[in-house]
Design a protein around this motif. Structure first.
Motif, PDB file in Angstrom:
ATOM      1  N   HIS A  70      31.946  -8.749 -11.888  1.00 57.07           N
ATOM      2  CA  HIS A  70      32.258 -10.169 -11.691  1.00 57.07           C
ATOM      3  C   HIS A  70      33.477 -10.532 -12.533  1.00 57.07           C
ATOM      4  O   HIS A  70      33.571 -10.175 -13.710  1.00 57.07           O
ATOM      5  N   LEU A  71      34.427 -11.239 -11.929  1.00 52.77           N
ATOM      6  CA  LEU A  71      35.695 -11.551 -12.589  1.00 52.77           C
ATOM      7  C   LEU A  71      35.837 -13.062 -12.752  1.00 52.77           C
ATOM      8  O   LEU A  71      35.792 -13.798 -11.765  1.00 52.77           O
ATOM      9  N   GLN A  72      36.050 -13.487 -13.995  1.00 52.83           N
ATOM     10  CA  GLN A  72      36.309 -14.904 -14.254  1.00 52.83           C
ATOM     11  C   GLN A  72      37.790 -15.186 -14.012  1.00 52.83           C
ATOM     12  O   GLN A  72      38.657 -14.373 -14.343  1.00 52.83           O
ATOM     13  N   THR A  73      38.068 -16.355 -13.457  1.00 57.19           N
ATOM     14  CA  THR A  73      39.438 -16.722 -13.089  1.00 57.19           C
ATOM     15  C   THR A  73      40.393 -16.615 -14.281  1.00 57.19           C
ATOM     16  O   THR A  73      41.517 -16.143 -14.138  1.00 57.19           O
ATOM     17  N   ASN A  74      39.934 -17.028 -15.452  1.00 59.83           N
ATOM     18  CA  ASN A  74      40.832 -17.057 -16.618  1.00 59.83           C
ATOM     19  C   ASN A  74      41.146 -15.668 -17.183  1.00 59.83           C
ATOM     20  O   ASN A  74      41.939 -15.536 -18.104  1.00 59.83           O
TER      21      ASN A  74
END
Length: 224
Positions: A70-74
């Motif tokens: 899972h990748l956070q936008t920031n």
């Protein structure tokens, strides 16, 4: 068996199929990744941005790095200079940020749309309706992102029938997207599904990328 032996065994097993191996190196040190590299492996997958950015400079430049967690936008900005494929696109906001960061570095980044196919609520991923809406909104805006296919994580189960049903669902999403949005796009060709415990079923159901960690590197070396 050594890591090199495990890599060679997978190379042999995948020979003659339309499927490639992503060696999932999360929690494993660069020395072990180098062993797999020396045995001919070039596709590696990491779950966490922090771990990926720490390892990447220590390893050969021709490694094809896949971000599979899972990748956070920031955090996109940290991997945008070098990541080859982001397999876990699960929102329009994230897709737009990958486009923005890839443009900054004048790169093309391949992405896969992650679908929710498992029973577990904890798994991330898009529904069909969300993916359809996202592509209607975003497809024309993408200059530095190549949408190359789909990814999914099946339920953690020994029930082969359930696995086949979930993998079949993902393959169905791929086929519908291909027909509706990517009919003339040769780049849209990946179905990433299957891990150490279920990859053989996934290959039979049409996987083109399997994500395998423990069957190559052994059990994860979690830090104390």
């Amino acid at each position: 068996m050594s890591i090199a032996d495990n890599i060679r065994a997978f190379q042999q097993e995948l020979s003659g199929t339309n499927c490639r191996l992503v060696a999932v190196s999360k929690t494993h040190p660069v020395e072990l990744i180098r062993e797999a590299y020396d045995a001919g492996q070039r596709l590696f997958g990491e779950n966490r941005v922090q771990e990926l950015t720490a390892k990447q400079p220590e390893l050969p430049a021709d490694i094809e790095w896949h971000l599979i967690g899972h990748l956070q936008t920031n955090k996109v900005k940290y991997i945008a200079p070098f990541v080859h494929t982001i397999q876990s696109i699960d929102s329009l906001k994230l897709l737009q940020e990958v486009e923005r960061q890839a443009a900054k570095h004048q790169r093309q980044i391949r992405v896969l749309l992650q679908f929710h196919i498992a029973d577990e609520e904890t798994k991330f991923g898009l529904s069909w309706a969300e993916a359809e809406a996202m592509l209607r909104d975003a497809a024309q805006q993408l200059q530095h992102v190549r949408i190359a296919g789909v990814m999914g994580i099946a339920t953690n189960t020994d029930d082969e029938g359930k696995l086949r049903q979930e993998f079949g669902t993902l393959r169905g999403y791929f086929e519908r997207l291909k027909a509706d949005f990517f009919a003339d796009n040769q780049d849209f060709n990946e179905i990433s599904m299957g891990m150490s415990g279920d990859y053989r079923v996934a290959i039979e159901e049409g996987s083109t990328l399997i994500r395998v960690g423990s069957a190559i590197f052994g059990h994860r070396a979690y830090p104390a």
